[in-house]
Design a protein around this motif. Structure first.
Motif, short mmCIF file in Angstrom:
data_model
loop_
_atom_site.label_atom_id
_atom_site.label_comp_id
_atom_site.label_asym_id
_atom_site.label_seq_id
_atom_site.Cartn_x
_atom_site.Cartn_y
_atom_site.Cartn_z
N GLY A 131 0.80 -1.22 0.00
CA GLY A 131 0.00 0.00 0.00
C GLY A 131 0.82 1.26 0.00
N GLY A 132 0.24 2.32 0.59
CA GLY A 132 0.88 3.62 0.56
C GLY A 132 1.91 3.83 1.66
N TRP A 133 2.89 4.69 1.35
CA TRP A 133 3.95 5.05 2.29
C TRP A 133 4.17 6.56 2.22
CZ3 TRP A 133 6.69 1.35 5.21
CH2 TRP A 133 6.42 0.01 4.89
N LYS A 134 4.61 7.11 3.35
CA LYS A 134 4.98 8.52 3.38
C LYS A 134 6.05 8.73 4.44
CE LYS A 134 3.04 13.19 3.87
NZ LYS A 134 1.80 13.98 4.14
N GLY A 135 7.18 9.26 4.01
CA GLY A 135 8.28 9.52 4.94
C GLY A 135 8.79 8.28 5.64
N GLY A 136 8.73 7.12 4.98
CA GLY A 136 9.24 5.88 5.56
C GLY A 136 8.24 5.12 6.40
N LYS A 137 6.99 5.60 6.49
CA LYS A 137 5.97 4.95 7.30
C LYS A 137 4.74 4.61 6.46
CE LYS A 137 7.42 7.23 11.58
NZ LYS A 137 7.01 8.08 12.73
N LYS A 138 4.01 3.59 6.89
CA LYS A 138 2.78 3.21 6.20
C LYS A 138 1.80 4.36 6.30
CE LYS A 138 3.48 -1.51 7.94
NZ LYS A 138 4.42 -1.09 9.02
N HIS A 139 1.24 4.74 5.15
CA HIS A 139 0.36 5.90 5.15
C HIS A 139 -0.59 5.82 3.96
CE1 HIS A 139 -0.42 10.01 6.66
NE2 HIS A 139 -0.79 10.26 5.41
N GLY A 140 -1.90 5.90 4.26
CA GLY A 140 -2.89 5.82 3.21
C GLY A 140 -3.50 4.42 3.12
N PRO A 141 -4.26 4.14 2.05
CA PRO A 141 -4.87 2.82 1.88
C PRO A 141 -3.80 1.73 1.78
CG PRO A 141 -5.84 4.41 0.37
CD PRO A 141 -4.63 5.07 0.96
N GLU A 158 -7.40 -4.85 5.86
CA GLU A 158 -7.43 -3.85 4.79
C GLU A 158 -8.04 -2.57 5.33
OE1 GLU A 158 -8.96 -3.29 0.15
OE2 GLU A 158 -9.44 -5.12 1.28
N GLY A 159 -7.31 -1.48 5.18
CA GLY A 159 -7.83 -0.24 5.73
C GLY A 159 -6.97 0.96 5.41
N ILE A 160 -7.05 1.96 6.29
CA ILE A 160 -6.34 3.22 6.12
C ILE A 160 -5.29 3.35 7.22
CG2 ILE A 160 -6.55 5.72 5.95
CD1 ILE A 160 -7.96 4.24 3.72
N TRP A 161 -4.09 3.77 6.82
CA TRP A 161 -2.98 3.92 7.77
C TRP A 161 -2.55 5.38 7.84
CZ3 TRP A 161 -0.54 -0.70 9.76
CH2 TRP A 161 -1.08 -1.88 9.25
N ALA A 162 -2.00 5.75 8.99
CA ALA A 162 -1.43 7.09 9.16
C ALA A 162 -0.22 6.98 10.07
CB ALA A 162 -2.45 8.05 9.75
N ALA A 163 0.95 7.34 9.54
CA ALA A 163 2.21 7.31 10.32
C ALA A 163 2.42 5.95 10.98
CB ALA A 163 2.21 8.41 11.36
N ASP A 164 2.23 4.88 10.21
CA ASP A 164 2.48 3.50 10.64
C ASP A 164 1.36 2.91 11.50
OD1 ASP A 164 4.58 2.24 9.43
OD2 ASP A 164 6.03 2.60 11.02
N ILE A 165 0.31 3.65 11.77
CA ILE A 165 -0.77 3.18 12.64
C ILE A 165 -2.05 2.96 11.83
CG2 ILE A 165 -2.20 3.72 14.64
CD1 ILE A 165 0.08 5.47 15.66
#
Length: 225
Positions: A162-172, A185-192
């Motif tokens: 899925g998506g990543w941002k700044g080295g962390k899981k982010h997005g769908p 299956e879901g939405i992530w923000a800053a690895d959470i």
């Protein structure tokens, strides 16, 4: 001091000798004051073409293409092992303006390795990273961190896609718990994981499935007669 005519002007003869002595095209070995050594081709007194540079202070070696005094083109950079003193490659690939740029392979300590694209000396673009613990990330990078779409596969074969941002899981994204036979299956923000749904996935083939399967969600339709 002897003087000569040069383009209608008068100048000291040693200027003429200096021009004739300038390194151009041919291979030369030159030692810097600090002990660094370069052997290779030159153009107008600048490293240009094929050549090898040795830095005395670190013992590092670069061998490859040069352009107007800077590493530019294809080349490899190696350093001596502090214990065995044998040379080991650190980077092999493309360079631009003295920095890693384009496709290349970098070898890190602890058997870590990156294969992929670079920009301005940083991992940027598509690439695959092999980590010390056996994990593998494959996908997009930006300024040395996973950024964009990518997949992380863990040593136990569980994986995130899925998506990543700044080295962390982010997005769908999707996390496959193949050891338990489940999929989140879901939405992530800053690895959470912030929200999503967890279902059974490959439960029959999982090496360590949960004791009970996840109940299926049934939708009821209500109405009036």
């Amino acid at each position: 001091m002897p003087i000569v005519k040069y383009r209608g002007a008068t100048e000291p003869l040693w200027h003429e000798w200096d021009r004739k002595a300038q390194k151009c095209g041919l291979r030369h070995t030159v030692y810097a004051v600090n002990g660094d050594q370069y052997t290779g081709e030159w153009l107008d007194n600048l490293k240009h073409g094929k050549g090898t540079q040795v830095w005395k202070c670190t013992g590092a070696i670069y061998s490859g293409d040069w352009k107007f005094g800077k590493r530019d083109g294809y080349g490899s950079y190696s350093i001596p092992d502090p214990v065995t003193k044998d040379y080991k490659k650190v980077y092999t690939g493309w360079w631009k303006n003295d920095q890693k740029c384009g496709y290349g392979v970098t070898f890190y300590a602890g058997r870590k390795r990156y294969e992929g694209e670079w920009s301005g000396g940083l991992r940027s673009g598509w690439g695959r990273m092999y980590y010390r613990d056996g994990s593998i990330y494959e996908g997009q990078w930006l300024e040395n961190k996973p950024n964009g779409q990518g997949m992380l596969r863990l040593p136990n074969e569980n994986r995130y896609e899925g998506g990543w941002k700044g080295g962390k899981k982010h997005g769908p994204g999707k996390f496959f718990y193949l050891d338990k036979g489940q999929l989140f299956e879901g939405i992530w923000a800053a690895d959470i994981p912030k929200c999503g749904i967890l279902i059974d996935f490959g439960r029959d083939e999982a090496p360590a499935p949960t004791q009970y399967p996840i109940p299926k969600v049934t939708a009821w339709k209500y109405g009036f007669c």
